[in-house]
Scaffold this motif. Structure first.
Motif, short mmCIF file in Angstrom:
data_model
loop_
_atom_site.label_atom_id
_atom_site.label_comp_id
_atom_site.label_asym_id
_atom_site.label_seq_id
_atom_site.Cartn_x
_atom_site.Cartn_y
_atom_site.Cartn_z
N LEU A 1 0.85 -1.20 0.00
CA LEU A 1 0.00 0.00 0.00
C LEU A 1 0.87 1.24 0.00
O LEU A 1 2.00 1.21 0.49
CB LEU A 1 -0.91 0.03 1.22
CG LEU A 1 -0.24 0.08 2.59
CD1 LEU A 1 -1.11 0.84 3.58
CD2 LEU A 1 0.03 -1.31 3.10
N GLN A 2 0.34 2.28 -0.56
CA GLN A 2 1.01 3.58 -0.48
C GLN A 2 0.06 4.58 0.20
O GLN A 2 0.17 4.83 1.38
CB GLN A 2 1.50 4.02 -1.85
CG GLN A 2 2.69 3.12 -2.30
CD GLN A 2 3.25 3.45 -3.65
OE1 GLN A 2 3.26 4.60 -4.09
NE2 GLN A 2 3.76 2.44 -4.34
N CYS A 3 -0.92 5.08 -0.53
CA CYS A 3 -1.82 6.04 0.12
C CYS A 3 -2.80 5.35 1.05
O CYS A 3 -3.41 5.98 1.91
CB CYS A 3 -2.56 6.88 -0.91
SG CYS A 3 -3.95 6.04 -1.69
N GLY A 4 -3.01 4.06 0.86
CA GLY A 4 -3.87 3.31 1.77
C GLY A 4 -5.35 3.38 1.46
O GLY A 4 -6.15 2.74 2.15
N CYS B 1 -7.15 2.38 -1.19
CA CYS B 1 -7.72 1.15 -1.77
C CYS B 1 -7.56 -0.04 -0.84
O CYS B 1 -8.15 -1.09 -1.06
CB CYS B 1 -7.03 0.83 -3.10
SG CYS B 1 -5.33 0.24 -2.89
N THR B 2 -6.68 0.12 0.15
CA THR B 2 -6.20 -1.03 0.92
C THR B 2 -7.29 -1.81 1.65
O THR B 2 -7.30 -3.05 1.57
CB THR B 2 -5.11 -0.54 1.91
OG1 THR B 2 -4.21 0.29 1.18
CG2 THR B 2 -4.36 -1.71 2.53
N CYS C 1 -6.15 0.06 -7.76
CA CYS C 1 -5.15 0.79 -6.98
C CYS C 1 -4.41 1.69 -7.94
O CYS C 1 -3.98 1.25 -9.01
CB CYS C 1 -4.17 -0.17 -6.32
SG CYS C 1 -2.84 0.71 -5.48
N ARG C 2 -4.28 2.95 -7.59
CA ARG C 2 -3.59 3.88 -8.48
C ARG C 2 -2.14 4.10 -8.05
O ARG C 2 -1.37 4.70 -8.79
CB ARG C 2 -4.34 5.22 -8.47
CG ARG C 2 -3.94 6.20 -9.55
CD ARG C 2 -4.11 5.66 -10.95
NE ARG C 2 -4.23 6.73 -11.94
CZ ARG C 2 -4.08 6.53 -13.25
NH1 ARG C 2 -3.81 5.32 -13.71
NH2 ARG C 2 -4.23 7.53 -14.09
N CYS C 3 -1.78 3.61 -6.85
CA CYS C 3 -0.44 3.94 -6.33
C CYS C 3 0.60 2.87 -6.59
O CYS C 3 1.74 3.18 -6.90
CB CYS C 3 -0.49 4.17 -4.83
SG CYS C 3 -1.54 5.51 -4.28
N THR C 4 0.25 1.62 -6.38
CA THR C 4 1.29 0.58 -6.26
C THR C 4 1.65 -0.09 -7.57
O THR C 4 2.64 -0.82 -7.63
CB THR C 4 0.83 -0.54 -5.32
OG1 THR C 4 -0.34 -1.16 -5.91
CG2 THR C 4 0.47 -0.01 -3.94
N MET D 1 -7.32 7.55 -6.00
CA MET D 1 -8.46 6.74 -5.59
C MET D 1 -9.37 7.46 -4.60
O MET D 1 -10.56 7.23 -4.56
CB MET D 1 -7.98 5.40 -5.03
CG MET D 1 -7.67 4.39 -6.11
SD MET D 1 -9.13 3.97 -7.10
CE MET D 1 -8.67 4.59 -8.69
#
Ligand code: FES
Ligand code: FES
Lengths: 158, 799
Positions: A98-101, A103-104, A135-138, B208
Motif C-alpha cells: 500500500l502507499q496512500c492506503g 484502496c487497501t 489501486c492507483r499507487c502501487t 483513488m
C-alpha cells in the motif's frame, strides 16, 4: 419513510431506522461510523468499499442498507483479532502493498475471499481475482506479493 | 530515558510506520472526519461545454426540506478569481515569452458563462448530503448554449468559438526556448532528417480518494479551519487568504490529513474549497463536500494534452545534430494554479534529454478550450518532453537502419559529476547515462531477444522491444530561478526538529505525504543522523497549525528539499547539544563530537553524555552554559541551489496479437538512478506505481471529449481505463546510484521517474513489433486493441 435494519458488523449488532435509498456503504460509514470502508467511485468499479457480507466479498456501494437486514458483515475494522493483525493485513505491511492506503481496506477484504477460494493462488489468479479492485499507487506488484505472503503464512498456520 | 542506536537506518527497507492505521481501517481521510452540526454542499454544474447563463432560478431549491442556503456567483461579492501562480510576461523579463500569458479570470462560481462541462454555477447547502443533492437538481438554469471547442488542434483555429474576452483566438501564450537560428542551420546541413507528429493525449489523475473538503468557521474565535485533500496545505491557505477570499492568513488553519493519492491533482486550489470556506463564514456552520467520481473526472485538473510536431536531424553515423519541436498545449477552460509552467519550463527545458545534441529549438502555444483545466499530473511536462524525445530518437534510428540502443549510446552525454550545461537553460547536476543503459542491457539477453524476435517474425508473430533513456528535473526548486521564470512562489521547504526533554523527537515537515511514506522516510533520516532508534522519532505534517510553513509535495521534492531542511535542523541541534555537553564534560565545544547517539570528547567514547541527558539538561538548565538559551528545538528552511536530475533506462517487451491488436507486455525492465536512497522499499514502490501510470497512458488511458457536444465521454471509471491488476506485469527494477552534489543528502527524487520513462518505452515497443507490417510510426495513444488493429489494417491496405 424510514425502515428498520439490523445487521451484525464485526460481531456487534446494530439496529437503525434508515431511508430505503441509503447505500450500505454510507450506512457503515455514516450511521455506524466505521470509516475504514471507503468510497472511490459511483459506478461500482473501484472496490474501495469491499466488505464481507455473509462470507462473500461484496461492494457495499452496490447494495442498499435495507438489503443487508439480518446480514453478518465483516469490515476492515473486524479483520484483526485480539490485537493481532490478520495475515493478509500483515502481508500488506511486510510487502509494502500500500502507499496512500485508500484502496487497501477493499483490497484486503477482496483478498480474504480470494484466499478462501484459492488458498495457494498463482500470480495470474491473484491478478484476475483483483479485477474488481483498483489501486492507483502501487502498480499492483507489491499487492500481488502481499497476497502471496499471506497465502504462504495462512497455509503454514493451518 | 532515551536509548542510543548505532545501526545505520538510511538505506534500509524499514517497514512503513503509517501502515498499521491504513491496514486496520483507521486512516483518517477528509471524508472520515466528523463535524457536529455540519452542512453539506452540492454543486450545480454546467451540463454544457459552453453556455451563457441567462438566469438562475433557485426558488424551488431553497424550499426543499433541509436546505440552508443556495448561492450563485452573483452572491459571492467580494470574492476574487482563483489565482494562477505562474506568470509569463515580457515586461517581467520571463525568458522565452513570445506572446504574453492571458491571465483570464476563473471565478469560484461562474456568473456569466460556463466554459466546460462541470463548471460550477451554484451551490446548495443543506443539512444532509442527500438533501443538498436533491435540492441541487431543483436549481433551474436558463442556458443559452454556445458552440464549443475541445480539440487541441482546433482550439486556436480562426473559426473556433472564443472562450475569454482577454484571450483573442483562444491563445493563452506563446513561448520558445533554444536557438532557432542554430537549429535551422543544423537541419539545413544534416544528411538525414525525420519529422513526426506526436500526440500526448489528455489524462485524468484518478487518485483513488476523491477530492473533499470540510470548512468550519468558528464565530467565537473568528478562525476558519479547512480540512482538505491537499498535497500542500500552506499553499492552499496562502492562495485562498491572499488572493481569493481576502481573509487573514493567521486566522485560517488548513489541515490535510491522510490523503488518498494525488499525482498532482491535489496541488491546486479548487473552486469547491473556496466556496465551502466562504459559505461556512456566511452561515457560521461547518460546510463540507466530497466529490463523486463523476465530479472528479469533470473538475480535477487533467494532465498532458499536447500535439507536437517534432523533427530530428542526424548524421549518417547517428549523431543528433538538431531537434526542432513545435507543440500546442491545451490548457482547458481556465488557468489552473500552475498550468502555464507545465508545458513551458517543465517541458522545453527537458528536451536535451541525456544526449549531446547539436542544436535545439522548441516553440509552444498554449490554448484555451471548453475542457477541464489542465495542470501538473505526475511528471508534469517532463513526461511530455521525454515522450517526444524518446519517440523521435527511435524514429531517427529506424530511418538510419541503426539499432535503437546503439544510437542512444553514440549520443549520451559522457559521465560528469558536477554540472552539464544543456542547450535549454538548465544545468544537470550529475549523471552517468551510459551506465544505466549498460546495466539494463545486462538484465536480459538483448542480442538473444533480437534473434528470438526474428524467429517469431518468421512465424508471423509480432514481438517488439522499446527503450527509453530518460532524464527528469526534480527537487523543485531553486526559488530565485523559478522566480525569474515566472513563479509566484518560492519553492524551498521547512523542517523543524523538536527534541523533547526525555530525548524523544518530533519532526515537522512542510512536505506532505499522499502515499509516499513520509512518516517513515523522514523518521528514518532524522533517527539515522541522531543515532537514535526510529521509534524515538515522530513525524508531523499536513497541518498549517503545527508546521512553520511548507510548500508541500510534488515534483519529487520531499526527500531532497524537505529532507535537507530536516538535515539542517539536525545539524543545528547537534551544534547546540555540543555546547551543553561541553559544559557538562568541562570541555570546549570544539572538542566535542556526536557519535552513536552520544556527545563525547573527540576520540574518547568513555568521556560522553548521551543524547537524552543533553536534551534533559536543555529543558532543566540548572547546570548550563552561560548565555545559552534553554530548550532544544531548531527550524530550517532549505532552498535548493539547483534542480536534481534523476535518470535511467527502461525497456519494455511486447507481443501484439495479429488478429485482435491486443498488446501484451511480456517484460518490463527498469534501471533508475535517483541518487542516494533512504528507503529502497519505498522507492521501488514509487517506481512500480509510476511505471503502471506510464504504461496506462501508453495502452489504455485517455480523456476523450466529443468535439461536437463538448461532453467528456470518458467521465467515469467505467469509461476511463485505469489499469487493473491483470493488465500489468511484475516489474524488474534495478538501480544505479549517482549522488547529486546539489544537496548534502545526495538524494534526487523518485516519485515520477516511472511515469516519465514508461510511456515511450511501451509505445516504442509496439512500433517495433509492428515493423514487419511496414509500420514505422504511431501518432496517437492509447494503443488500445482497436487502435492497434486499425493501424495494422491500414498498413496491410497500403502494402
Ligand atoms: S465505491 Fe467504488 S466500487 Fe464501491
Ligand atoms: S495504495 Fe493508493 S490507491 Fe492503492
Amino acid at each position: 419513510m424510514k425502515l428498520p435494519v439490523t445487521m451484525t458488523i464485526n460481531g456487534q449488532s446494530y439496529s437503525h431506522e434508515v431511508e430505503p435509498r441509503l447505500l450500505l456503504v454510507h450506512h457503515i460509514r455514516e450511521t455506524v461510523g466505521l470509516t475504514g470502508t471507503h468510497v472511490g467511485c459511483d459506478t461500482s468499479q473501484c472496490g474501495a468499499c469491499t466488505i464481507l457480507m455473509n462470507g462473500q466479498a461484496v461492494k457495499a456501494c452496490t447494495l442498499f442498507a435495507v438489503q443487508a437486514d439480518g446480514a453478518q458483515i465483516t469490515t476492515i475494522e473486524g479483520m484483526a483479532k485480539n490485537g493481532e493483525l490478520h495475515p493478509i493485513q500483515q502481508g500488506f505491511w511486510e510487502k509494502h502493498g500500500l502507499q496512500c492506503g485508500f484502496c487497501t481496506p477493499g483490497m484486503i477484504m477482496a483478498a480474504a475471499q480470494m484466499l478462501e477460494r484459492y488458498p495457494r493462488p498463482t500470480e495470474e489468479q491473484i491478478r484476475h481475482q483483483l479485477e474488481g479492485n483498483l489501486c492507483r499507487c502501487t502498480g499492483y506488484h507489491n499487492i500481488v506479493k502481499a497476497i502471496q505472503w499471506a497465502a504462504e503464512h495462512m497455509a503454514a498456520g493451518k | 530515558m532515551a536509548t542510543a542506536s548505532v545501526e545505520r537506518l538510511i538505506g534500509k527497507s524499514i517497514k512503513r510506520r503509517e501502515d498499521p492505521r491504513f491496514i486496520t481501517g483507521r486512516g483518517s481521510y477528509v471524508d472520515d472526519i466528523k463535524l457536529p452540526g455540519a452542512t453539506w454542499a452540492a454543486f450545480v454544474r454546467s451540463p454544457h461545454a459552453h453556455a451563457r447563463i441567462r438566469s438562475i432560478d433557485t426558488a424551488a431549491a431553497r424550499k426543499h426540506p433541509g436546505v440552508v442556503a443556495v448561492y450563485t456567483g452573483q452572491d459571492m461579492t467580494g470574492v476574487n478569481s482563483l489565482p494562477c501562480g505562474w506568470d509569463l510576461r515580457k515586461e517581467k523579463n520571463i525568458p522565452g515569452v513570445v506572446q504574453d500569458l492571458a491571465m483570464v479570470p476563473h471565478m469560484p462560481l461562474t456568473a456569466d458563462v460556463a466554459r466546460h462541462v462541470g463548471d460550477p454555477v451554484a451551490v446548495v447547502i443543506a443539512d444532509s448530503q442527500a438533501a443538498a443533492a436533491d435540492a441541487a437538481e431543483k436549481v433551474k438554469v436558463d442556458w443559452e448554449v454556445l458552440t464549443a471547442v475541445t480539440s487541441t488542434e482546433r482550439a486556436a483555429a480562426g473559426d473556433a468559438p472564443q472562450l475569454h474576452a482577454g484571450a483573442p483566438g483562444n491563445v493563452a501564450f506563446r513561448w520558445e526556448i533554444g536557438d532557432g537560428v542554430a537549429t535551422d542551420a543544423a537541419f539545413k546541413s544534416a544528411p538525414v532528417t525525420v519529422k513526426r507528429r506526436i500526440v500526448n493525449q489528455r489524462l485524468v489523475a484518478n487518485a483513488m480518494e476523491p477530492r473533499a473538503c470540510a470548512a468550519r468557521f468558528d464565530p467565537a474565535t473568528g478562525e476558519l479551519t479547512l480540512w482538505v485533500t491537499s498535497q500542500n496545505p500552506h499553499v492552499h491557505r496562502l492562495l485562498m487568504c491572499a488572493f481569493v477570499l481576502g481573509i487573514p492568513e493567521h486566522k485560517v488553519r488548513v489541515i490535510s490529513p491522510d490523503v488518498g493519492g494525488g499525482f498532482g491533482s491535489k496541488i491546486f486550489l479548487y473552486n469547491e474549497e473556496v466556496v465551502c470556506s466562504w459559505a461556512s463564514r456566511q452561515l457560521q456552520r461547518p460546510v463540507r463536500w466530497t466529490a463523486t467520481r463523476r465530479e472528479a473526472y469533470l473538475t480535477d485538473a487533467h494532465g498532458r494534452d499536447h500535439v507536437t510536431d517534432a523533427e530530428i536531424a542526424l548524421s549518417r553515423e547517428g549523431k543528433i545534430l538538431g531537434l526542432r519541436v513545435k507543440t500546442t498545449a491545451n490548457l482547458g477552460a481556465y488557468l489552473s494554479t500552475f498550468a502555464p509552467a507545465v508545458p513551458t519550463f517543465l517541458y522545453g527545458t527537458l528536451l536535451n534529454g541525456v544526449y549531446a545534441i547539436g542544436a535545439i529549438h522548441c516553440q509552444v502555444t498554449g490554448v484555451f478550450s471548453n475542457t477541464t483545466a489542465v495542470d501538473a499530473y505526475r511528471g508534469a511536462g517532463r513526461p511530455e518532453a521525454c515522450y517526444v524525445l524518446e519517440r523521435i530518437v527511435e524514429a531517427g534510428a529506424r530511418a538510419l537502419g541503426m539499432d535503437v540502443a546503439e544510437l542512444r549510446k553514440r549520443n549520451f552525454i559522457p559521465k560528469f559529476a558536477d554540472g552539464f550545461q544543456t542547450l535549454v537553460a538548465v544545468a544537470y547536476d550529475s549523471g552517468d547515462y551510459g551506465v544505466a543503459l549498460d546495466k539494463l542491457l545486462g538484465m536480459f539477453d538483448y542480442k538473444g531477444f533480437r534473434a528470438e524476435q526474428a524467429a517469431a517474425r518468421q512465424q508471423g508473430r509480432l514481438l517488439g522491444i522499446g527503450f527509453s533513456t530518460y532524464i527528469e528535473a526534480c527537487s523543485i526548486a531553486p526559488s530565485k530561478v523559478v522566480g525569474a521564470l515566472g513563479a509566484g512562489a518560492g519553492l524551498y521547504e521547512s523542517g523543524k526538529v523538536r527534541v523533547h526533554p526525555t530525548g524523544m523527537v518530533t519532526v515537522y515537515t512542510g512536505s506532505h505525504s499522499h502515499g509516499q511514506g513520509h512518516e517513515t522516510t523522514f523518521a528514518q533520516l532524522v533517527a539515522d543522523e541522531l543515532g537514535l532508534p526510529v521509534e524515538q522519532v515522530e513525524v508531523v505534517h499536513g497541518d498549517t497549525g503545527a508546521i512553520p510553513f511548507g510548500m508541500g509535495t510534488y515534483g519529487s521534492r520531499s526527500a531532497s528539499v524537505g529532507g535537507t531542511a530536516l538535515h539542517m535542523s539536525v545539524g543545528k541541534i547537534k551544534e547546540k547539544g555540543k555546547k551543553i555537553a561541553a559544559h557538562l564534560l568541562e570541555a570546549s565545544p570544539s572538542d566535542i563530537e556526536y557519535v552513536n547517539g552520544q556527545f563525547q570528547v573527540k576520540g574518547f567514547p568513555s568521556k560522553a553524555v548521551p543524547f537524552g541527558a543533553v536534551s534533559l539538561t536543555a529543558y532543566v538548565p540548572h547546570n548550563y552554559p552561560e548565555g545559552l538559551e534553554p530548550g532544544l528545538e531548531e527550524t530550517s528552511f532549505y532552498d535548493p541551489s539547483n534542480f536534481c536530475f534523476p535518470f535511467g533506462a527502461h525497456a519494455c517487451v511486447v507481443e501484439v496479437d495479429r488478429e485482435t491488436g491486443q498488446v501484451k507486455i511480456l517484460k518490463y525492465l527498469a534501471v533508475d538512478d535517483v541518487g542516494n536512497v533512504i528507503n529502497p522499499m519505498i522507492v521501488d514502490g514509487m517506481v512500480h506505481g509510476g511505471i503502471a501510470q506510464g504504461v496506462g497512458q501508453a495502452l489504455w488511458e485517455g480523456a476523450v471529449y466529443d468535439d461536437a457536444s463538448g461532453q467528456l465521454v470518458t467521465g467515469s471509471l467505467m469509461d476511463y481505463a485505469v489499469p487493473k491488476a491483470d493488465m500489468l506485469p511484475m516489474y524488474e527494477t534495478e538501480r544505479t546510484v549517482t549522488p547529486t552534489p546539489v544537496n548534502p543528502l545526495g538524494v534526487k527524487g523518485a516519485g515520477e521517474t516511472g511515469t516519465i520513462a514508461a510511456t515511450p518505452a511501451v509505445v516504442n515497443a509496439v512500433v517495433d513489433a509492428l515493423a514487419p507490417l511496414g509500420v514505422d510510426h504511431i501518432e496517437t495513444m492509447p494503443l488500445t486493441a482497436e487502435r492497434v488493429w486499425t493501424i495494422m489494417q491500414t498498413a496491410k491496405a497500403a502494402t
